[in-house]
Design an enzyme around this catalytic site. Sequence first.
Site, PDB file in Angstrom:
ATOM      1  N   ASN A   1      -3.500   6.112  -1.683  1.00 43.76           N
ATOM      2  CA  ASN A   1      -3.295   6.189  -0.229  1.00 43.76           C
ATOM      3  C   ASN A   1      -2.636   7.489   0.223  1.00 43.76           C
ATOM      4  OD1 ASN A   1      -4.554   3.783   0.311  1.00 43.76           O
ATOM      5  ND2 ASN A   1      -2.693   2.584   0.016  1.00 43.76           N
TER       6      ASN A   1
ATOM      7  N   HIS B   1      -0.892  -2.660  -7.350  1.00 50.37           N
ATOM      8  CA  HIS B   1      -1.614  -2.331  -6.125  1.00 50.37           C
ATOM      9  C   HIS B   1      -3.131  -2.376  -6.345  1.00 50.37           C
ATOM     10  CE1 HIS B   1      -2.670   0.875  -2.887  1.00 50.37           C
ATOM     11  NE2 HIS B   1      -2.781  -0.326  -2.395  1.00 50.37           N
TER      12      HIS B   1
ATOM     13  N   GLU C   1      -3.402   0.284  -9.198  1.00 49.09           N
ATOM     14  CA  GLU C   1      -2.282   1.194  -9.456  1.00 49.09           C
ATOM     15  C   GLU C   1      -1.076   0.378  -9.915  1.00 49.09           C
ATOM     16  OE1 GLU C   1      -2.642   5.033  -6.544  1.00 49.09           O
ATOM     17  OE2 GLU C   1      -1.924   3.218  -5.595  1.00 49.09           O
TER      18      GLU C   1
ATOM     19  N   SER D   1       0.818  -1.214   0.000  1.00 53.47           N
ATOM     20  CA  SER D   1       0.000   0.000   0.000  1.00 53.47           C
ATOM     21  C   SER D   1       0.849   1.259   0.000  1.00 53.47           C
ATOM     22  CB  SER D   1      -0.839   0.051   1.275  1.00 53.47           C
ATOM     23  OG  SER D   1      -1.744  -1.000   1.326  1.00 53.47           O
TER      24      SER D   1
END
Length: 293
Positions: free
Chosen positions: A192, A142, A154, A121
């Site tokens: 994130n 991701h 991602e 993450s």
Amino acid sequence: MAAMIRKVGVIGSGQMGNGIAHVTALAGFDVVLNDVSADQLNAAIATINANLSRQVAKKIITDGDREKALTRISQTETLDGLADCDLVIETAVEKEDVKRKIFHDLCAVLKPEAIVASNTSSISITRLAASTDRPEKFIGIHFMNPVPLMELVELIRGIATGDATFDAAKEFVAKLGKQIAVSEDFPAFIVNRILLPMINEAIYTLYEGVGNVEAIDAAMRLGAHHPMGPLELADFIGLDTCLSIMQVLHEGLADSKYRPCPLLVKYVEAGWLGRKSQRGFYDYRGEKPVPTR
Ligand SMILES: CC(=O)CC(=O)SCCNC(=O)CCNC(=O)[C@H](O)C(C)(C)COP(=O)(O)OP(=O)(O)OC[C@H]1O[C@@H](n2cnc3c(N)ncnc32)[C@H](O)[C@@H]1OP(=O)(O)O
Ligand SMILES: NC(=O)C1=CN([C@@H]2O[C@H](COP(=O)(O)OP(=O)(O)OC[C@H]3O[C@@H](n4cnc5c(N)ncnc54)[C@H](OP(=O)(O)O)[C@@H]3O)[C@@H](O)[C@H]2O)C=CC1
């Protein structure tokens, strides 16, 4: 030309590992799911079956699709069981030392042409790649939680990631029916970098007594049309994962605005990790979630 991917290894069979195995098998790839315990692996297969059945009930897939996807998934408790995979996606806990050890041990047994990816993450893809024997074949893939429902993945290149690796990862993600966003390799990437400071701020809002759990979640659900309140979402992601991401942002960008809220630290120290431990900002042990503050 992008490398041909047929068999995919998934290391870690928690909520992300089972979701990645689910969508990968449904897309027709053979999947080998790895974890350190047989109990965890059996629980993951049961979760995958339940989530596939939910898709059958909603008429998104047929019961035949569910059965075929399940037969494509095998399990292994050792990394040797992943030796002939074309792509291995690591999705164990968000701890750099754990991931580095996995990559070190994996590369000793994995065929040299295989691509290695992390579902981290937040942690630097360049740094993780440096713990392998193949930085040019290493990439960040991701996924978002819950994997079967979220459209985005991602893709993050490390400094050494080769074009062939990037193209193969892009082709793989397209076959899963997901959209990509390409992110540069900076702490916590795009989603994130934006989402976790918002969640951390919601926890500060609770910590400072501006609102209680219900008020904060209702405010963002009804006042900003977020599908889940930020505290409910933090419990869903896992409070240990949220804290690790904030620590990577805080250390990696050296800016006090990313300081993890002390209340988040306290919940993690208590082992209140959210849904996965049945207690976080809500207590999930009864029929309905009950706020813990
Ligand atoms: C931390 C990171 O590195 C990156 C991240 O992933 S950040 C997190 C990103 N994700 C989000 O922000 C999710 C925000 N929430 C949402 O979008 C929605 O609430 C949701 C998509 C999760 C659910 O939408 P919904 O319309 O309520 O769907 P619904 O079918 O009623 O699902 C409800 C439940 O099923 C789960 N679910 C539904 N179908 C599923 C499937 N096929 N597989 C897995 N879980 C499924 C949901 O997670 C939820 O769990 P519980 O049963 O335990 O309550
Ligand atoms: N939660 C989220 O919303 C998202 C998380 N991620 C990332 O995905 C990764 C996994 O997160 P998540 O699935 O939520 O975490 P979970 O805690 O649900 O699952 C992690 C799994 O990895 C297992 N594990 C730990 N060490 C090893 C090891 N050495 N070898 C194999 N398996 C191991 C754990 O086993 P045990 O329980 O026995 O320790 C557990 O089953 C993290 O890097 C996280 O940051 C990415 C996107 C979204």
